[in-house]
Design a protein around this motif. Structure first.
Motif, mmCIF file in Angstrom:
data_model
loop_
_atom_site.group_PDB
_atom_site.id
_atom_site.type_symbol
_atom_site.label_atom_id
_atom_site.label_comp_id
_atom_site.label_asym_id
_atom_site.label_seq_id
_atom_site.Cartn_x
_atom_site.Cartn_y
_atom_site.Cartn_z
ATOM 1 N N LEU A 118 0.878 -1.164 0.000
ATOM 2 C CA LEU A 118 0.000 0.000 0.000
ATOM 3 C C LEU A 118 0.914 1.211 0.000
ATOM 4 C CD1 LEU A 118 -2.735 1.501 0.421
ATOM 5 C CD2 LEU A 118 -2.319 1.278 2.872
ATOM 6 N N ASP A 119 0.838 2.025 -1.017
ATOM 7 C CA ASP A 119 1.712 3.195 -1.169
ATOM 8 C C ASP A 119 3.189 2.814 -1.094
ATOM 9 O OD1 ASP A 119 -0.515 4.821 -1.394
ATOM 10 O OD2 ASP A 119 -0.571 5.272 0.757
ATOM 11 N N GLY A 120 3.540 1.654 -1.668
ATOM 12 C CA GLY A 120 4.930 1.217 -1.709
ATOM 13 C C GLY A 120 5.441 0.594 -0.428
ATOM 14 N N LYS A 121 4.603 0.522 0.606
ATOM 15 C CA LYS A 121 4.999 -0.076 1.883
ATOM 16 C C LYS A 121 4.305 -1.419 2.032
ATOM 17 C CE LYS A 121 5.339 4.491 3.829
ATOM 18 N NZ LYS A 121 4.532 5.525 4.437
ATOM 19 N N PRO A 122 5.008 -2.409 2.614
ATOM 20 C CA PRO A 122 4.399 -3.736 2.743
ATOM 21 C C PRO A 122 3.179 -3.723 3.660
ATOM 22 C CG PRO A 122 6.628 -3.702 3.666
ATOM 23 C CD PRO A 122 6.363 -2.348 3.123
ATOM 24 N N VAL A 123 2.184 -4.506 3.293
ATOM 25 C CA VAL A 123 1.010 -4.712 4.131
ATOM 26 C C VAL A 123 1.331 -5.874 5.061
ATOM 27 C CG1 VAL A 123 -1.415 -5.404 4.142
ATOM 28 C CG2 VAL A 123 -0.577 -3.842 2.381
ATOM 29 N N LEU A 124 1.149 -5.666 6.354
ATOM 30 C CA LEU A 124 1.471 -6.688 7.348
ATOM 31 C C LEU A 124 0.289 -7.621 7.572
ATOM 32 C CD1 LEU A 124 3.271 -4.398 9.949
ATOM 33 C CD2 LEU A 124 4.289 -5.750 8.099
ATOM 34 N N GLY A 125 0.586 -8.850 7.963
ATOM 35 C CA GLY A 125 -0.451 -9.809 8.312
ATOM 36 C C GLY A 125 -0.999 -10.620 7.158
ATOM 37 N N VAL A 126 -0.373 -10.538 5.983
ATOM 38 C CA VAL A 126 -0.834 -11.311 4.832
ATOM 39 C C VAL A 126 -0.558 -12.788 5.101
ATOM 40 C CG1 VAL A 126 -0.498 -11.754 2.366
ATOM 41 C CG2 VAL A 126 -0.402 -9.407 3.251
ATOM 42 N N SER A 127 -1.552 -13.635 4.842
ATOM 43 C CA SER A 127 -1.343 -15.067 5.072
ATOM 44 C C SER A 127 -1.580 -15.857 3.789
ATOM 45 C CB SER A 127 -2.259 -15.582 6.188
ATOM 46 O OG SER A 127 -3.603 -15.551 5.780
ATOM 47 N N LEU A 128 -0.758 -16.870 3.620
ATOM 48 C CA LEU A 128 -0.873 -17.812 2.504
ATOM 49 C C LEU A 128 -0.879 -19.213 3.091
ATOM 50 C CD1 LEU A 128 1.659 -16.331 -0.051
ATOM 51 C CD2 LEU A 128 -0.715 -16.816 -0.542
ATOM 52 N N LYS A 129 -1.898 -19.992 2.748
ATOM 53 C CA LYS A 129 -1.890 -21.384 3.204
ATOM 54 C C LYS A 129 -2.362 -22.283 2.074
ATOM 55 C CE LYS A 129 -6.148 -20.703 5.750
ATOM 56 N NZ LYS A 129 -6.883 -20.925 6.934
ATOM 57 N N ALA A 130 -1.830 -23.481 2.085
ATOM 58 C CA ALA A 130 -2.131 -24.430 1.014
ATOM 59 C C ALA A 130 -3.613 -24.728 0.974
ATOM 60 C CB ALA A 130 -1.330 -25.707 1.215
ATOM 61 N N GLY A 131 -4.163 -24.702 -0.222
ATOM 62 C CA GLY A 131 -5.582 -25.005 -0.415
ATOM 63 C C GLY A 131 -5.713 -26.305 -1.181
ATOM 64 N N GLY A 132 -6.858 -26.519 -1.726
ATOM 65 C CA GLY A 132 -7.102 -27.738 -2.496
ATOM 66 C C GLY A 132 -6.560 -27.635 -3.907
ATOM 67 N N GLU A 133 -6.290 -28.763 -4.493
ATOM 68 C CA GLU A 133 -5.872 -28.875 -5.893
ATOM 69 C C GLU A 133 -4.596 -28.097 -6.224
ATOM 70 O OE1 GLU A 133 -9.192 -27.889 -8.383
ATOM 71 O OE2 GLU A 133 -10.557 -29.066 -7.173
ATOM 72 N N GLY A 134 -3.675 -27.958 -5.258
ATOM 73 C CA GLY A 134 -2.394 -27.304 -5.516
ATOM 74 C C GLY A 134 -2.439 -25.795 -5.524
ATOM 75 N N ASP A 135 -3.576 -25.207 -5.151
ATOM 76 C CA ASP A 135 -3.693 -23.763 -5.063
ATOM 77 C C ASP A 135 -3.356 -23.304 -3.642
ATOM 78 O OD1 ASP A 135 -4.583 -23.731 -7.675
ATOM 79 O OD2 ASP A 135 -6.705 -23.705 -7.114
ATOM 80 N N TRP A 136 -3.227 -21.992 -3.474
ATOM 81 C CA TRP A 136 -2.964 -21.409 -2.166
ATOM 82 C C TRP A 136 -4.024 -20.372 -1.858
ATOM 83 C CZ3 TRP A 136 1.293 -22.326 1.174
ATOM 84 C CH2 TRP A 136 2.146 -23.340 0.724
ATOM 85 N N GLU A 137 -4.470 -20.354 -0.611
ATOM 86 C CA GLU A 137 -5.448 -19.380 -0.148
ATOM 87 C C GLU A 137 -4.694 -18.166 0.395
ATOM 88 O OE1 GLU A 137 -8.787 -19.915 -0.335
ATOM 89 O OE2 GLU A 137 -8.422 -21.881 -1.230
ATOM 90 N N MET A 138 -5.054 -16.984 -0.092
ATOM 91 C CA MET A 138 -4.394 -15.751 0.347
ATOM 92 C C MET A 138 -5.413 -14.873 1.061
ATOM 93 S SD MET A 138 -2.673 -12.863 -2.052
ATOM 94 C CE MET A 138 -1.057 -12.383 -1.554
ATOM 95 N N ILE A 139 -5.026 -14.364 2.226
ATOM 96 C CA ILE A 139 -5.861 -13.419 2.961
ATOM 97 C C ILE A 139 -5.036 -12.171 3.219
ATOM 98 C CG2 ILE A 139 -7.151 -12.958 5.078
ATOM 99 C CD1 ILE A 139 -7.702 -15.975 5.233
#
Length: 126
Positions: A38-59
């Motif tokens: 956001l405005d060139g600064k990292p957004v904190l708290g982003v999560s990635l976890k493995a989902g079904g069928e080789g995809d990843w869930e991003m929040i």
């Protein structure tokens, strides 16, 4: 060109939900290297976890500083290629006549990304 595709699912309770998949449809074995800014600064708290069928869930949690008058754009990029994969904009405050301001804000963000990549290229090629 990035090997990843980010597909928005929904925005709920100040969290943007998306699915990260590989462009060619194959499974992603390791955690994708993505950056969210956001405005060139990292957004904190982003999560990635493995989902079904080789995809990843991003929040992506919407940071409090993104909620202010005007338009704020959060961008998801491939950390390896610096390619913009997805973005979402927040509009608040006074009613704006046109949605064009969101597009201009996104273009500014992408121009800044291109300038950084070009400068890095110039330094690496000398």
């Amino acid at each position: 060109m990035s090997e990843f595709v980010v597909t928005k699912r929904r925005m709920i309770e100040a969290r943007w939900n998306a699915v990260v998949s590989r462009a060619d449809g194959t499974a992603i074995a390791e955690t994708p290297k993505l950056s969210v800014t956001l405005d060139g600064k990292p957004v904190l708290g982003v999560s990635l976890k493995a989902g079904g069928e080789g995809d990843w869930e991003m929040i992506v949690p919407v940071p409090a500083e993104a909620v202010s008058d005007g338009i704020r754009t959060i961008i998801v990029q491939d950390s390896v290629t610096d390619e913009s994969l997805a973005s979402f904009s927040l509009l608040s405050g006074e009613a704006l006549d046109e949605d064009l301001r969101a597009e201009v804000d996104l273009l500014r963000q992408e121009l800044d990304m291109l300038k950084r990549a070009f400068r890095r290229h110039c330094v690496e090629s000398t």
